[in-house]
Enzyme design. Structure first.
Site, PDB file in Angstrom:
ATOM      1  N   LYS A  79      43.698  79.952 -15.530  1.00  0.00           N
ATOM      2  CA  LYS A  79      43.711  78.522 -16.178  1.00  0.00           C
ATOM      3  C   LYS A  79      44.994  78.609 -16.988  1.00  0.00           C
ATOM      4  O   LYS A  79      45.377  79.829 -17.576  1.00  0.00           O
ATOM      5  CB  LYS A  79      42.580  78.388 -17.170  1.00  0.00           C
ATOM      6  CG  LYS A  79      42.486  77.067 -17.680  1.00  0.00           C
ATOM      7  CD  LYS A  79      41.384  76.881 -18.696  1.00  0.00           C
ATOM      8  CE  LYS A  79      41.280  75.383 -19.438  1.00  0.00           C
ATOM      9  NZ  LYS A  79      40.142  75.325 -20.411  1.00  0.00           N
ATOM     10  N   SER A 154      37.446  71.053 -19.615  1.00  0.00           N
ATOM     11  CA  SER A 154      38.883  71.156 -19.408  1.00  0.00           C
ATOM     12  C   SER A 154      39.217  72.067 -18.389  1.00  0.00           C
ATOM     13  O   SER A 154      40.390  71.845 -17.805  1.00  0.00           O
ATOM     14  CB  SER A 154      40.049  71.592 -20.522  1.00  0.00           C
ATOM     15  OG  SER A 154      39.680  72.730 -21.110  1.00  0.00           O
ATOM     16  N   SER A 178      34.042  73.484 -21.842  1.00  0.00           N
ATOM     17  CA  SER A 178      34.979  73.770 -20.934  1.00  0.00           C
ATOM     18  C   SER A 178      34.976  74.788 -19.606  1.00  0.00           C
ATOM     19  O   SER A 178      35.694  74.306 -18.597  1.00  0.00           O
ATOM     20  CB  SER A 178      36.519  73.742 -21.203  1.00  0.00           C
ATOM     21  OG  SER A 178      36.807  72.485 -21.933  1.00  0.00           O
TER      22      SER A 178
HETATM   23  N1  GLN Z   1      35.498  68.459 -23.540  1.00  0.00           N
HETATM   24  C1  GLN Z   1      35.444  69.107 -24.892  1.00  0.00           C
HETATM   25  C2  GLN Z   1      36.888  68.661 -25.483  1.00  0.00           C
HETATM   26  O1  GLN Z   1      37.454  67.825 -25.208  1.00  0.00           O
HETATM   27  C3  GLN Z   1      35.564  70.672 -24.771  1.00  0.00           C
HETATM   28  C4  GLN Z   1      36.947  71.207 -24.431  1.00  0.00           C
HETATM   29  C5  GLN Z   1      36.973  72.850 -24.345  1.00  0.00           C
HETATM   30  O2  GLN Z   1      35.773  73.316 -24.257  1.00  0.00           O
HETATM   31  N2  GLN Z   1      38.201  73.273 -24.475  1.00  0.00           N
HETATM   32  O3  GLN Z   1      37.137  69.006 -26.616  1.00  0.00           O
END
Ligand code: GLN
Length: 488
Positions: A79, A154, A178
């Site tokens: 990532k 994400s 995420s």
């Molecule tokens: N979808 C969540 C957010 O937008 C989690 C993001 C993540 O775990 N990096 O914050």
């Protein structure tokens, strides 16, 4: 068997026994990426030349019968928020579009020391803020099950790359879901380890008290193997845990008979789609047949989790992202008249809308006069949630729920409604707030799309979470269809 059908662990065995060379495997995957990724868009940066060099080194060592690491030669994708020395790391943001890190994050270093060729850096929501991968400066990622749908976020690039068979395995990060939510949407296994189990040194910070790096793989054994590579104490991360680690790949072979688990009531009924609940409940029945003892538990504080998360995460982000000032890192506007203008314009032009929204939310929640009412309250809710989990684990080994309320949604469906988007994290954020290990394992299809089964355990029970994950995998016999259907 074709290369695509081999798991990461099987590939490693064939490379060690010289049935396959690492170079062959890297070339095979490079070819697949070349033909598929124009559409899927999982990669921000491809680094096949680096991967080939790493592969050749492994092959040479094996040819000379020298000692190599257990999974040496198996390519990986990372990532794009884990810094890699000399290899562009963008966090999917314009502000870091041309950022070349001068050092390796600890996890990147471990990947290299273990001889895993790095195929490239994977797409994501900008600075890991999002649940659909539509917040990337480099364009959205497509779900390999249906190119009209989001892969989740994400870590959407990591999930899509694994599901499409562009890499055997990948690394993601999870601040509020995420790893698990995209794993669920793409039909793969994702594990967010116990907070502190995997070093955050060189993980670009979103919300430091919540962020964890973890494996995203096609199956549970590969997840256990990749966790063995990346876990461990690191003096460069002050929150890193100094503990003896179990051998995860052995732990998953143990029986789940008499494990006592509970379904989290608040996350397994109202608000969750019927098709998801059907898959989830069918899996529970199969686990019961395997000897798992299943009860139900109510965790009332769960109802505060999403609100607490969306105050704490932006608060920490607003502080962490202050470093992108146009001076020290990345994008800088030309011809600024003064310092303030340099900051303001570089940040206004460099950050995308969601990142700006989070910075504003966080700055507001931390501002004098509102600190107690918002940030302070969120911290109290976080403590309640943690205590409730601790009490639950006095009775139960593990807790379970679906990973997400819906299957993968359509591209564009939620982008204009942030609240709706935030709601897709309702099942996952609690584990981050409480620092607990949590996995998502595919458990079936609803309307033709993958459904994730979420498992949460007490701190440092990652081995148990993986053991139950294996039982779910064995019970459901899930098939990752895009591997065969997407042809290179
Ligand atoms: N979808 C969540 C957010 O937008 C989690 C993001 C993540 O775990 N990096 O914050």
């Amino acid at each position: 068997m074709e290369i695509i059908e081999l798991t990461a662990v099987q590939l490693a065995q064939k490379i060690r026994s010289r049935e396959l060379s690492s170079k062959e495997v890297v070339n095979y995957y490079a070819e697949r990426i070349r033909s598929l990724d124009g559409e899927i868009n999982a990669f921000i940066t491809q680094s096949f030349d680096i991967a080939l060099k790493q592969a050749e080194e492994v092959d040479k060592k094996i040819a000379k019968s020298e000692e190599v690491a257990p999974y040496a030669g198996v390519p990986i994708g990372i990532k794009d928020l884990i810094v890699t020395k000399g290899l562009r790391t963008t966090c999917a943001s314009k502000i870091l579009e041309n950022f070349i890190p001068p050092y390796d994050g600890t996890v990147a270093r471990k990947v290299k020391e273990n001889g895993l060729p790095i195929m490239g850096k994977l797409n994501m929501d900008e600075f890991a803020m999002g649940s659909s991968n539509e917040n990337s400066y480099f364009g959205p990622v497509k779900n390999p099950w249906d190119l009209q749908r989001v892969p989740g976020g994400s870590s959407g690039g990591s999930a899509a790359a694994v599901a499409a068979g562009e890499v055997p395995w990948a690394l993601g990060s999870d601040t509020g879901g995420s790893i698990r939510q995209p794993a669920s949407f793409c039909g793969i296994v994702g594990l967010k380890p116990t907070y502190g189990l995997v070093s955050r040194y060189g993980l670009v910070a979103f919300a430091s008290s919540l962020d964890q790096i973890g494996p995203m793989t096609r199956n549970v054994e590969d997840a256990a193997a990749l966790l063995e590579i990346i876990a461990g104490h690191d003096p460069f991360d002050a929150t890193s845990l100094d503990v003896d680690l179990p051998k995860f790949t052995e732990e998953i072979k143990k029986d789940v008979k008499d494990l006592k688990i509970a379904v989290i009531k608040e996350l397994s009924g109202e608000g969750i789609d019927e098709g998801i609940l059907n898959c989830f409940n069918n899996t529970l029945k199969k686990l019961e047949d395997a000897g798992v003892i299943i009860e139900e538990i109510s965790l009332p504080s769960t109802s505060y989790a999403l609100s607490a998360y969306y105050l704490i995460a932006p608060a920490e982000a607003s502080s962490n992202l202050a470093r992108y000032d146009g001076v020290r890192y990345g994008y800088r506007i030309e011809n600024a008249e003064n310092m303030l203008e340099l900051y303001m314009k570089s940040r206004s032009e460099g950050f995308g809308d969601e990142v700006k929204r989070r910075i504003m939310l966080g700055t507001y929640a931390l501002s004098a006069g509102y600190y107690e009412a918002f940030y302070g309250k969120a911290l109290k809710a976080r403590r309640l949630i943690r205590q409730e989990y601790e009490r639950a684990f006095e009775t139960y080994d593990l807790l379970v729920s679906p990973t997400t309320p819906t299957v993968a949604f359509k591209l564009g469906e939620k982008v204009s409604d942030p609240l709706k988007m935030y709601l897709s994290d309702v099942c996952t954020v609690s584990a981050n707030l409480a620092g607990l290990p949590s996995a998502s394992v595919p458990c079936g299809l609803s309307e033709g799309f993958p459904v994730g089964f979420q498992i949460i355990g007490p701190a440092l029970s990652d081995h148990l979470v993986l053991r139950l994950s294996k039982a779910v995998e064995d019970a459901t016999q899930f098939e990752l269809k895009p591997l065969k259907e997407l042809k290179k």
